[in-house]
Design an enzyme around this catalytic site. Structure first.
Site, short mmCIF file in Angstrom:
data_model
loop_
_atom_site.label_atom_id
_atom_site.label_comp_id
_atom_site.label_asym_id
_atom_site.label_seq_id
_atom_site.Cartn_x
_atom_site.Cartn_y
_atom_site.Cartn_z
N TYR A 50 11.50 1.19 11.11
CA TYR A 50 12.23 2.41 11.49
C TYR A 50 12.13 2.66 12.99
O TYR A 50 11.05 2.64 13.58
CB TYR A 50 11.63 3.59 10.73
CG TYR A 50 12.42 4.88 10.78
CD1 TYR A 50 13.51 5.06 9.95
CD2 TYR A 50 12.06 5.91 11.64
CE1 TYR A 50 14.23 6.24 9.96
CE2 TYR A 50 12.76 7.10 11.66
CZ TYR A 50 13.85 7.26 10.82
OH TYR A 50 14.56 8.45 10.84
N HIS A 90 -1.01 1.68 8.09
CA HIS A 90 0.33 1.10 8.02
C HIS A 90 0.40 -0.29 8.65
O HIS A 90 1.35 -1.02 8.41
CB HIS A 90 1.31 2.06 8.70
CG HIS A 90 2.75 1.81 8.35
ND1 HIS A 90 3.22 1.75 7.06
CD2 HIS A 90 3.85 1.61 9.14
CE1 HIS A 90 4.53 1.53 7.06
NE2 HIS A 90 4.93 1.43 8.31
N SER A 95 7.74 -2.07 6.38
CA SER A 95 8.08 -0.65 6.44
C SER A 95 9.56 -0.46 6.09
O SER A 95 9.98 -0.82 5.00
CB SER A 95 7.73 -0.09 7.82
OG SER A 95 7.73 1.31 7.82
N GLN A 96 10.38 0.08 7.00
CA GLN A 96 11.81 0.16 6.70
C GLN A 96 12.35 -1.22 6.36
O GLN A 96 13.16 -1.38 5.43
CB GLN A 96 12.58 0.73 7.90
CG GLN A 96 14.09 0.72 7.71
CD GLN A 96 14.84 1.20 8.94
OE1 GLN A 96 15.24 2.35 9.01
NE2 GLN A 96 15.02 0.33 9.91
N ASP A 140 -2.65 3.89 4.12
CA ASP A 140 -1.34 4.05 4.75
C ASP A 140 -0.74 5.40 4.37
O ASP A 140 -0.38 5.63 3.21
CB ASP A 140 -0.43 2.91 4.30
CG ASP A 140 0.91 2.89 5.01
OD1 ASP A 140 1.22 3.85 5.74
OD2 ASP A 140 1.64 1.91 4.83
#
Length: 322
Positions: A92, A302, A187-188, A273
């Site tokens: 992101y 994360h 992640s994204q 996370d």
């Protein structure tokens, strides 16, 4: 960050009833059918990578609505044979950056397509090159809230479609074995890889680390971290919009895509996370419809397993693509 989510023994069994719309499959079939009506490759031109052992091309392909999406295509220098390919999606706020920034997959012997994220690139890294022509729909300032009141107008409808088209694009590029294509992301990017796994039936492998947009309803209830916090802030102002927001997000939830996946997958998760809480990752992994494994990092946030996890990914990927 201390442990804040469910204990690991519960996480390994966590498979909640995540609702999905009755027309979920129709929604995505219509969306992708419209995109597939346009030729996928727009432009391919050589680009210096500044790395002696990696060749690179600047690729533009047609994404959602035929919008031009930029990508870097790289491969081991001097290799002309058809190679297995990895399509990578970004986190992101990050854009594709410069062509020498992500050499891992090409250095490992794969053809590699790194997709730019439309309308992103202003938060991390060295920027992006792809605008979002559809970004004017009502919503908040960040991508995760753009068009949030209507699934047809939502930003992630466009970005997920771009990701599916990226797989079509890499298969059309020279020097790629179209029968051996994997998708990957953190992640994204992990969320996009998971979405593609549920929408493309003939992938060879999926690498999804700390995937975003999984079990979203729980995520916005248990974390204040960005980017889920953007959704919370939106609802704190638009108090009457909750039902519409939850409906829109249900079309993008990684759990629904996981239920439809057919390719083997490796997940990665850090148990501390707060950005993509562990229970949301396990909610998707535990309902993933094909062969899969989960690499767990109990003391990591994360960032997950970082280089240790990359080594595990490469060894696992070799077993699927070799």
């Amino acid at each position: 960050m201390a442990l804040f989510d469910l204990p690991l023994d519960q996480l390994r069994r966590y498979a909640p009833e995540v609702p999905e719309p009755a027309d979920f499959a129709e929604f995505w079939a219509t969306t992708l059918g419209s995109a597939a009506a346009k030729p996928v490759l727009i432009d391919v031109r050589p680009e210096p990578s500044d790395l002696a052992l990696i060749d690179c091309w600047d690729v533009t392909f047609a994404g959602f609505g035929g919008d031009p999406i930029r990508a870097w295509y790289s491969r081991p220098a001097g290799r002309s044979e058809a190679l297995p390919a990895v399509v990578e999606f970004l986190g992101y706020g990050r854009g594709r950056g410069l062509p020498h920034e992500r050499p891992t997959y090409a250095a490992a012997g794969y053809a590699h397509l790194l997709m730019d994220s439309r309308g992103q690139g202003g938060q991390y890294g060295t920027g992006g090159d792809t605008p979002d022509p559809g970004g004017s729909a009502y919503g908040g300032p960040g991508p995760v809230t753009r068009g949030l009141l209507d699934p047809a107008e939502y930003y992630y409808r466009r970005l997920i479609t771009d990701a599916v088209r990226a797989v079509e694009a890499v298969r059309a590029l020279p020097g790629v074995d179209p029968s051996r294509v994997a998708v990957a992301g953190n992640s994204q990017g992990g969320g996009l890889a998971l979405a593609v796994a549920g929408l493309v039936a003939d992938l060879s492998a999926v690498l999804s680390t700390a995937p975003f947009l999984c079990h979203v309803q729980r995520a916005i209830d248990i974390t204040d971290a960005e980017p889920y916090a953007e959704i919370v802030r939106f609802l704190a102002i638009h108090r009457e919009a909750e039902d519409d927001v939850r409906r829109t997000l249900s079309y993008m939830d990684g759990v629904a895509f996981a239920r439809r996946a057919t390719a083997p997958a490796q997940f990665g998760v850090g148990l501390r996370d707060t950005v993509c809480p562990p229970s949301t990752v396990f909610a998707a992994a535990n309902q993933y419809a094909a062969e899969h494994e989960v690499q767990v990092y109990p003391f990591n946030h994360h960032e997950g397993g970082e280089a240790v996890h990359v080594r595990r990914q490469l060894r696992w990927l070799c077993s699927k693509l070799s």
